[in-house]
Design an enzyme around this catalytic site. Sequence first.
Site, short mmCIF file in Angstrom:
data_model
loop_
_atom_site.label_atom_id
_atom_site.label_comp_id
_atom_site.label_asym_id
_atom_site.label_seq_id
_atom_site.Cartn_x
_atom_site.Cartn_y
_atom_site.Cartn_z
N GLY A 161 0.83 -1.21 0.00
CA GLY A 161 0.00 0.00 0.00
C GLY A 161 0.86 1.25 0.00
CB ALA A 162 3.57 2.38 2.26
CD GLU A 195 1.82 -6.67 1.55
OE1 GLU A 195 2.76 -7.42 1.27
OE2 GLU A 195 1.99 -5.45 1.81
CB THR A 237 1.74 -6.87 -14.30
OG1 THR A 237 1.54 -7.57 -13.07
CG2 THR A 237 0.89 -5.61 -14.27
CG ASP A 264 15.52 -4.90 -5.09
OD1 ASP A 264 14.73 -5.85 -5.27
OD2 ASP A 264 15.60 -4.28 -4.01
CG ASP A 304 3.96 -2.54 -4.61
OD1 ASP A 304 2.92 -3.19 -4.81
OD2 ASP A 304 4.80 -2.86 -3.76
CB SER A 338 10.92 1.51 -9.68
OG SER A 338 10.43 0.24 -10.04
O1 RIB Z 1 5.53 -5.42 -3.35
C1 RIB Z 1 6.70 -5.32 -2.61
C2 RIB Z 1 6.40 -5.16 -1.15
O2 RIB Z 1 5.73 -6.31 -0.69
C3 RIB Z 1 7.61 -4.99 -0.29
O3 RIB Z 1 7.98 -3.64 -0.14
C4 RIB Z 1 7.22 -5.65 0.99
O4 RIB Z 1 6.80 -4.76 1.97
C5 RIB Z 1 6.17 -6.66 0.57
O5 RIB Z 1 5.17 -6.89 1.46
#
Ligand code: RIB
Length: 301
Positions: free
Chosen positions: A41-42, A139, A210, A236, A242, A272
């Site tokens: 989410g963040a 999540e 995706t 990475d 996200d 990213s």
């Molecule tokens: O999608 C990547 C994220 O999923 C990571 O930043 C981690 O927090 C995971 O839960």
Amino acid sequence: MSKITVVGSLSTDFVVNANKRPDIGETIIGENFTTTFGGKGANQAVAAARLGGTVSMIGTVGSDLFGKEIVSNLENNSINTTFVERVTQKPSGSAHITVVDGDNSIIYIPGANDEITEEQINLAQSRLESSDVVIIQNETPLNIIEQVIQTCYEKGIKTIYNPAPAKKIDRKLIEKVTYFTPNESEFKLLFPELSLSEGMAKYPNKLIVTMGSKGVYFNDGEKEVQVSSYKVKPLDTTGAGDTFNGAFGVALTSGLDMVSSIRFGNLAAALSIQKFGAQTGMPTLNELKESVYYEKEWDIK
Ligand code: RIB
């Protein structure tokens, strides 16, 4: 500017880099350990805010130092945190990540993320209603996902539901969202009886799959469309999905069509993954515009 609300997880990522994953019972020497900001989410909120969205976050952290830093990080990224609650009964969420050759494996511990309540969503009702799009992932407890999707559906607010990580859900939920964005493995878990083509035909202009370096696929109502990814060397891939979802949300609510919005999301994700950590490499709008791949007609302010 696009008004985007993200309902979802906020975590600290504990990341180990190693040249292999240990076998059962094996101890290996890793190369590096870092803590970074994460939570799907963040991450999506930060991706959207860096690209110019006016972003609000709804979620829950613990009353520990991690929670404090997670909230500060959102604020440093110009994200409104009015609806991020701090709870005492659980520690802040965390993810324990191993990165080998640029690819990650993750154990997610929800902690405070599971303490989000229906009342918290009710209190944020006006924020949801004033959003151009609401983004949610997996999540977060299922009752909250259902509540948010139902509310947005009733009020005619666009939603992007990114079903990551994979979990079984009631398919009626998919009918109520505007965009549904699993990756390939999530698609297979959710629709074991359907091929990718059948799934995309069943949900035209809604189901967007995706597929990493293979690009993004959807059905436009007449035919299957493949939108290629940008070829880069990943350092990475954590948070690539996200970044895509946050950027896709910005592009759609800025008036871009589906294909352009996906290309915009793909480019943000490609940038990213060239840096370490889920959020570190998420580009700002200016950084995206400096890319040789940026398309002038996207014209996002
Ligand atoms: O999608 C990547 C994220 O999923 C990571 O930043 C981690 O927090 C995971 O839960």
